[in-house]
Scaffold this motif. Structure first.
Motif, PDB file in Angstrom:
ATOM      1  N   SER A 579      -8.681 -21.229 -26.265  1.00  0.00           N
ATOM      2  CA  SER A 579      -7.985 -21.149 -27.562  1.00  0.00           C
ATOM      3  C   SER A 579      -7.036 -19.966 -27.570  1.00  0.00           C
ATOM      4  CB  SER A 579      -9.013 -21.030 -28.681  1.00  0.00           C
ATOM      5  OG  SER A 579      -8.346 -20.847 -29.915  1.00  0.00           O
ATOM      6  N   TYR A 580      -6.005 -20.093 -28.312  1.00  0.00           N
ATOM      7  CA  TYR A 580      -4.978 -19.062 -28.370  1.00  0.00           C
ATOM      8  C   TYR A 580      -5.519 -17.778 -28.978  1.00  0.00           C
ATOM      9  CZ  TYR A 580      -0.797 -16.601 -29.946  1.00  0.00           C
ATOM     10  OH  TYR A 580       0.141 -15.636 -30.174  1.00  0.00           O
ATOM     11  N   ASN A 581      -6.469 -17.857 -29.875  1.00  0.00           N
ATOM     12  CA  ASN A 581      -6.934 -16.690 -30.614  1.00  0.00           C
ATOM     13  C   ASN A 581      -8.226 -16.079 -30.052  1.00  0.00           C
ATOM     14  OD1 ASN A 581      -8.575 -18.744 -31.215  1.00  0.00           O
ATOM     15  ND2 ASN A 581      -8.394 -18.627 -33.443  1.00  0.00           N
ATOM     16  N   VAL A 582      -8.564 -16.308 -28.786  1.00  0.00           N
ATOM     17  CA  VAL A 582      -9.791 -15.725 -28.182  1.00  0.00           C
ATOM     18  C   VAL A 582      -9.596 -14.229 -28.036  1.00  0.00           C
ATOM     19  CG1 VAL A 582     -10.436 -17.840 -27.006  1.00  0.00           C
ATOM     20  CG2 VAL A 582      -8.950 -16.200 -25.854  1.00  0.00           C
ATOM     21  N   GLU A 583     -10.743 -13.512 -28.079  1.00  0.00           N
ATOM     22  CA  GLU A 583     -10.715 -12.072 -27.940  1.00  0.00           C
ATOM     23  C   GLU A 583     -10.701 -11.682 -26.460  1.00  0.00           C
ATOM     24  OE1 GLU A 583     -10.459  -9.955 -30.368  1.00  0.00           O
ATOM     25  OE2 GLU A 583     -10.536 -11.483 -31.968  1.00  0.00           O
ATOM     26  N   ALA A 584     -10.459 -10.384 -26.201  1.00  0.00           N
ATOM     27  CA  ALA A 584     -10.526  -9.865 -24.827  1.00  0.00           C
ATOM     28  C   ALA A 584     -11.970  -9.942 -24.322  1.00  0.00           C
ATOM     29  CB  ALA A 584     -10.027  -8.415 -24.782  1.00  0.00           C
ATOM     30  N   GLY A 585     -12.125 -10.337 -23.098  1.00  0.00           N
ATOM     31  CA  GLY A 585     -13.460 -10.479 -22.500  1.00  0.00           C
ATOM     32  C   GLY A 585     -14.019 -11.864 -22.630  1.00  0.00           C
ATOM     33  N   HIS A 586     -13.228 -12.810 -23.171  1.00  0.00           N
ATOM     34  CA  HIS A 586     -13.683 -14.191 -23.291  1.00  0.00           C
ATOM     35  C   HIS A 586     -13.794 -14.814 -21.896  1.00  0.00           C
ATOM     36  CE1 HIS A 586     -14.198 -18.206 -24.917  1.00  0.00           C
ATOM     37  NE2 HIS A 586     -13.255 -18.627 -24.062  1.00  0.00           N
ATOM     38  N   ILE A 587     -14.916 -15.483 -21.645  1.00  0.00           N
ATOM     39  CA  ILE A 587     -15.155 -16.117 -20.330  1.00  0.00           C
ATOM     40  C   ILE A 587     -14.385 -17.424 -20.279  1.00  0.00           C
ATOM     41  CG2 ILE A 587     -16.860 -17.105 -18.791  1.00  0.00           C
ATOM     42  CD1 ILE A 587     -18.883 -15.164 -19.878  1.00  0.00           C
ATOM     43  N   VAL A 588     -13.473 -17.501 -19.356  1.00  0.00           N
ATOM     44  CA  VAL A 588     -12.669 -18.705 -19.178  1.00  0.00           C
ATOM     45  C   VAL A 588     -13.382 -19.678 -18.236  1.00  0.00           C
ATOM     46  CG1 VAL A 588     -10.443 -19.575 -18.375  1.00  0.00           C
ATOM     47  CG2 VAL A 588     -10.569 -17.387 -19.581  1.00  0.00           C
ATOM     48  N   ALA A 589     -13.898 -19.154 -17.118  1.00  0.00           N
ATOM     49  CA  ALA A 589     -14.588 -20.000 -16.132  1.00  0.00           C
ATOM     50  C   ALA A 589     -15.476 -19.114 -15.270  1.00  0.00           C
ATOM     51  CB  ALA A 589     -13.580 -20.760 -15.265  1.00  0.00           C
ATOM     52  N   LYS A 590     -16.438 -19.737 -14.625  1.00  0.00           N
ATOM     53  CA  LYS A 590     -17.327 -19.001 -13.706  1.00  0.00           C
ATOM     54  C   LYS A 590     -17.326 -19.725 -12.359  1.00  0.00           C
ATOM     55  CE  LYS A 590     -21.991 -17.221 -13.127  1.00  0.00           C
ATOM     56  NZ  LYS A 590     -21.577 -15.822 -12.958  1.00  0.00           N
ATOM     57  N   ILE A 591     -16.878 -19.011 -11.355  1.00  0.00           N
ATOM     58  CA  ILE A 591     -16.825 -19.582  -9.995  1.00  0.00           C
ATOM     59  C   ILE A 591     -18.128 -19.233  -9.289  1.00  0.00           C
ATOM     60  CG2 ILE A 591     -15.528 -19.687  -7.853  1.00  0.00           C
ATOM     61  CD1 ILE A 591     -14.019 -20.673 -10.302  1.00  0.00           C
ATOM     62  N   ARG A 592     -18.730 -20.270  -8.743  1.00  0.00           N
ATOM     63  CA  ARG A 592     -19.953 -20.053  -7.940  1.00  0.00           C
ATOM     64  C   ARG A 592     -19.686 -20.511  -6.508  1.00  0.00           C
ATOM     65  NH1 ARG A 592     -22.128 -21.562 -12.979  1.00  0.00           N
ATOM     66  NH2 ARG A 592     -23.759 -20.116 -13.735  1.00  0.00           N
ATOM     67  N   ALA A 593     -20.190 -19.669  -5.576  1.00  0.00           N
ATOM     68  CA  ALA A 593     -20.029 -20.003  -4.150  1.00  0.00           C
ATOM     69  C   ALA A 593     -21.270 -19.542  -3.390  1.00  0.00           C
ATOM     70  CB  ALA A 593     -18.765 -19.348  -3.579  1.00  0.00           C
ATOM     71  N   VAL A 594     -21.530 -20.180  -2.290  1.00  0.00           N
ATOM     72  CA  VAL A 594     -22.643 -19.814  -1.399  1.00  0.00           C
ATOM     73  C   VAL A 594     -22.135 -19.694   0.020  1.00  0.00           C
ATOM     74  CG1 VAL A 594     -24.411 -20.865  -2.856  1.00  0.00           C
ATOM     75  CG2 VAL A 594     -23.283 -22.231  -1.099  1.00  0.00           C
ATOM     76  N   ASP A 595     -22.906 -18.963   0.834  1.00  0.00           N
ATOM     77  CA  ASP A 595     -22.568 -18.786   2.269  1.00  0.00           C
ATOM     78  C   ASP A 595     -23.835 -19.029   3.067  1.00  0.00           C
ATOM     79  OD1 ASP A 595     -21.879 -17.740   4.868  1.00  0.00           O
ATOM     80  OD2 ASP A 595     -20.194 -16.711   3.901  1.00  0.00           O
ATOM     81  N   ALA A 596     -23.750 -19.857   4.086  1.00  0.00           N
ATOM     82  CA  ALA A 596     -24.936 -20.198   4.896  1.00  0.00           C
ATOM     83  C   ALA A 596     -25.438 -19.024   5.716  1.00  0.00           C
ATOM     84  CB  ALA A 596     -24.621 -21.389   5.818  1.00  0.00           C
ATOM     85  N   ASP A 597     -24.606 -17.976   5.882  1.00  0.00           N
ATOM     86  CA  ASP A 597     -25.049 -16.805   6.631  1.00  0.00           C
ATOM     87  C   ASP A 597     -26.004 -15.983   5.788  1.00  0.00           C
ATOM     88  OD1 ASP A 597     -23.500 -17.414   8.895  1.00  0.00           O
ATOM     89  OD2 ASP A 597     -21.699 -16.624   7.908  1.00  0.00           O
ATOM     90  N   SER A 598     -26.358 -14.792   6.319  1.00  0.00           N
ATOM     91  CA  SER A 598     -27.331 -13.948   5.643  1.00  0.00           C
ATOM     92  C   SER A 598     -26.818 -12.523   5.609  1.00  0.00           C
ATOM     93  CB  SER A 598     -28.679 -13.996   6.365  1.00  0.00           C
ATOM     94  OG  SER A 598     -29.187 -15.304   6.349  1.00  0.00           O
ATOM     95  N   GLY A 599     -27.486 -11.710   4.735  1.00  0.00           N
ATOM     96  CA  GLY A 599     -27.168 -10.300   4.663  1.00  0.00           C
ATOM     97  C   GLY A 599     -25.736 -10.057   4.226  1.00  0.00           C
TER      98      GLY A 599
END
Length: 850
Positions: A579-599
């Protein structure tokens, strides 16, 4: 008759041997044989007398050993007969002695044993009597009456006993005869006896032949020409005070030592009564070299060196001659006995040495045969023998002065491979004399040591994707034995493994111990495996040892990050609306990723690589949350393309990207319309709607209760088995994530203070990094929720007084305690406001800012 005589002699010999065997031990044999027997003459049958099997003589290596310079005897291995191997001369072996015997040993191997054999050598009449000179001159006065006696030279016969000189004969004549006298210890002597007075005018010179005859069969003889000069001499003969003088003197007495003075008188006057003394030569005796006499006083003194071991007694014949014309003489015997002095040290002879000796030789194993002798007599010749020092050997007496050096303790070549055995022989003289003999005994190796590894367990670290054939470790083992007993070969033992066969994974060089890989490893498929290596020596029988090898696969950054739903598509552009009137800090999207490696290879960070619109958006580097940085303005674009770069922390870093188009709308109503595309229809709330609502709430409540019960049951089962695996291990990762490990299962719990949401991501954790730091934390501190806690990170588990919270991950941050992953029992009545936090004794912590 000769054949019958030999048969009788053989029967007597056999009877003598049987009598000797009855009175001696089983290890002593006695035989008798005449000297000068032909080579091959049978002495006796050793196999029969020792009860030995004829077939064992060859396999047990029967042989005759002695300390003599010649091999006088040998043995026939086919029948066990002891026979003459070399000519035996009794006069050469045993001069001037009545008894003569040869001492030899019969030695057998496998097992080693020795038997003493004494062969008596009887005399044969093989020497004729001999006079020391061819002619003997006598001056005899014509005025002498019949009955006068004159000493004649003695004949010497090398034989003994009945074969020595027994009688003397004189050639036929009218004036003289010969009389023989038998001495108890000193043989037969002869005197010339005047039977009829001489007449110088009729015959001035008389030649006689004196014949010495021995007692052999047939007898042997020797002759002496006696020349008698008939002169006109005084008529009184000197006379000795004694016919036999005796004296004793110690051997090694100094030259000139006075022994005895003989005395003789003559009834004549003037020159016919003046007496001069002299010592007469007797055969081969060395009396003239050993003693001297004063011709005027008759004092006998030591002239040469006296040796009891060479001659224990001397018979000296002294002559007294007056100075008349012609002179008259008398004779006397002086018996000089030599007193033994302890002047000879014992002699040690090693007749046989069996070396090297196996280090597993049993106690009593014979190493060497030793013979000890002393030339002195009596107590001066009595010898005692011993081994010096504390060593695993001792002397065992076999017979009189014969000894065996035997093993007396355990041998260990690895500790001592060579012994210098000092054998000391001391006599019982005063002062005692001793001698030493050093016998070098080598100890041979036996395979009695198994191979040894330098460490009980070997840990090997291998990077994944390493090429097949790489040497990952070299096994080192050692064996303190020698040669083949220390030559090692290595092999891999196939141990049970659920996922792989060990021979298809690793191989070992049997000689060098190099362990090589048979394939390349993938950390994501295989993290660790174990096998055993066996080291075997080449001894007979061979010995071996095993060592456990743990192989740990180290992760490599070989997997790129993978974007999770709903932004997993790589070829399409994802769309989000705000929305045009959202405040600062509004969450637009959350990207999730994984890696088969470790550490670190799986530690992901998020970045915006392409932004437009006056930097309207920002992204959390660890959370992947895209937020607005400020409020919208009229100058901002309506559409904002965003490209998110996801990269891991490996070396080199691998990345993935995702594109999102953010569309700005006027109001939130437009967003709902855009998502639902269904107009909201308002209806009046009826009774039917009420019943439907009640039914839905009831079903939901039942489902919720069932779910809670199921979770409680699962938690109870987990609690009961918790002690099986011990206390949990909780670790922190560099990105602020926590790792919780129970037994062989391990999970990472990741969270961040960047987010306003309670997002938790759990994924399998890698094998613990070898670079992690192990620290210890003192447990037992009690904290309440309102207390000020240390401003640093710790982890632990809480056990409440009433047992409410059995496991909890704890983070202390800014003085506030936060529980993550807490599990509450159904019987809980209170929270964790007051509980006892038991911190783990060993916690792996990697410290970074969250």
């Amino acid at each position: 008759m000769s054949t019958m005589g030999n048969l009788q002699e053989y029967v007597l010999v056999q009877i003598f041997v049987a009598l000797c065997l009855c009175g001696r031990s089983a290890s002593q044999l006695s035989y008798s044989i005449a000297e000068e027997e032909n080579k091959g003459t049978v002495v006796g049958n050793i196999a029969k007398d020792l009860n030995l099997n004829i077939q064992d003589l060859g396999t047990r290596d029967l042989r005759i050993v002695s300390s003599y310079s010649k091999n006088y005897f040998d043995v026939n291995l086919r029948n066990g007969n002891l026979f003459v191997n070399d000519k035996i001369d009794r006069e050469e072996l045993c001069p001037k002695t009545t008894s003569c015997s040869l001492r030899i040993q019969a030695m057998l191997s496998h097992p080693l044993s020795a038997y003493r054999i004494e062969v008596s050598v009887s005399d044969v009449n093989d020497n004729s009597p001999q006079f020391p000179e061819h002619d003997y001159l006598l001056n005899i006065s014509e005025s002498l009456a019949a009955g006068e006696r004159y000493f004649l030279p003695l004949a010497v016969d090398a034989d003994i006993g009945s074969n020595s000189v027994k009688t003397y004969r004189l050639s036929q004549n009218e004036h003289f005869s010969v009389e023989t006298q038998s001495g108890l210890d000193h043989g037969v002597s002869a005197e010339l006896v005047l039977q009829k007075a001489l007449d110088r005018e009729k015959q001035s010179v008389i030649e006689l032949t004196l014949t010495a005859v021995d007692g052999g069969k047939p007898p042997r003889s020797g002759t002496l020409r006696v020349i008698v000069n008939v002169i006109d001499a005084n008529d009184n003969t000197p006379s000795f005070s004694k016919t036999l003088y005796k004296v004793r003197v110690s051997e090694n007495s100094q030259s000139g030592k006075a022994l005895i003075t003989v005395n003789a008188t003559d009834l004549d006057e003037g020159m016919n009564s003046k007496i001069l003394f002299s010592i007469l030569k007797q055969g081969n005796a060395n009396n003239l070299n050993a003693f001297d006499i004063n011709p005027e006083t008759g004092q006998i003194t030591v002239k040469g060196t006296l040796d009891f071991e060479e001659t224990p007694a001397y018979e000296v014949r002294v002559q007294a001659v007056d100075q008349g014309n012609p002179p008259r003489s008398a004779h006397a015997k002086v018996l000089i006995e030599i007193i033994d002095v302890n002047d000879n040290a014992p002699e040690i002879a090693v007749t046989s040495l069996m070396t090297p000796v196996r280090e597993d030789a049993e106690i009593g194993t014979v190493v060497a045969f030793i013979t000890v002798s002393d030339k002195d007599g009596g107590t001066n010749g009595a010898v005692k023998c011993k081994v010096e020092g504390s060593i695993p050997f001792k002397l065992k007496s076999n017979y009189k002065h014969d000894y065996s050096l035997v093993v007396d303790g355990p041998l260990d070549r690895e500790k001592t491979s060579l012994y210098n055995v000092t054998v000391t022989a001391a006599d019982e003289g005063s002062p005692s004399l001793s001698s030493h003999r050093v016998i070098t005994v080598h100890v041979s190796d036996v395979n009695d040591n198994a191979p040894r590894f330098t460490e009980p367990v070997i840990n090997v670290y291998v990077k994944e994707n390493s090429p097949a054939g790489s040497v990952i470790h070299t096994i080192n083992a050692f064996d303190p034995d020698l040669e083949n007993n220390a030559k090692l070969t290595y092999s891999v033992l196939d141990t049970a493994h659920a996922k792989l066969q060990i021979p298809t994974v690793v191989n070992i060089n049997s000689e060098t111990g190099d362990i090589t890989t048979m394939q390349s490893f993938n950390f994501e498929e295989l993290k660790t495996f174990q096998f055993k290596v066996q080291a075997t020596d080449s001894g007979v029988p061979s010995l071996f040892s095993n060592v456990t090898v743990n192989v740990f696969i180290l992760d490599e950054n070989d997997n790129s990050p993978v974007i999770l739903e709903p932004y997993s598509g790589q070829s399409t552009v994802n769309s989000e609306t705000i929305s045009y009137n959202v405040e600062a800090g509004h969450i637009v999207a959350k990207i999730r990723a994984v890696d088969a490696d470790s550490g670190y290879n799986a530690l992901l960070s998020y970045h915006l690589t392409e932004t437009k619109g006056n930097n309207l958006f920002r992204i959390g580097t660890s959370t992947g949350e895209i937020k607005t940085k400020r409020r919208m303005s009229d100058n901002d674009l309506k559409t904002h393309p965003i490209v998110v770069l996801v990269s891991d922390s490996g070396e080199p870093s691998l990345t993935a990207t995702v594109s999102i188009e953010v569309v700005v709308v006027e109001s939130s109503a437009d967003i709902q319309t855009q998502f639902r595309h269904v107009p909201v229809k308002e209806d009046n709330f009826t009774a039917l709607n009420l019943y439907l609502l009640i039914a839905i709430v009831s079903v939901s409540a039942i489902f919720l209760l069932s779910l809670i019960s199921l979770i409680a049951v699962k938690c109870h089962k987990t609690d009961s088995g918790f002690g099986k695996y011990g206390a949990p291990m909780i670790t922190t990762n560099p990105d602020g994530s926590w790792s919780y490990s129970k037994a062989t299962q391990q999970y990472d719990v990741c969270f961040s203070s960047d987010t306003l949401k309670s997002d938790v991501v759990v994924f399998p954790a890698p094998f613990p990094s070898v670079d992690a730091e192990l620290i210890s934390i003192n447990g037992g501190d009690t904290y309440t929720r309102t207390q000020t806690l240390p401003t640093k990170e710790k982890v632990g588990y809480c056990s409440n007084c009433d047992g409410c919270y059995d496991v909890m991950v704890l983070l202390w941050d800014s003085g506030a305690a936060k529980g993550v992953g807490q599990r509450k029992k159904p019987s809980c009545r209170s929270g964790f406001d007051s509980c006892r936090w038991r911190q783990a004794s060993k916690i792996r912590i990697i410290k970074i800012n969250c």
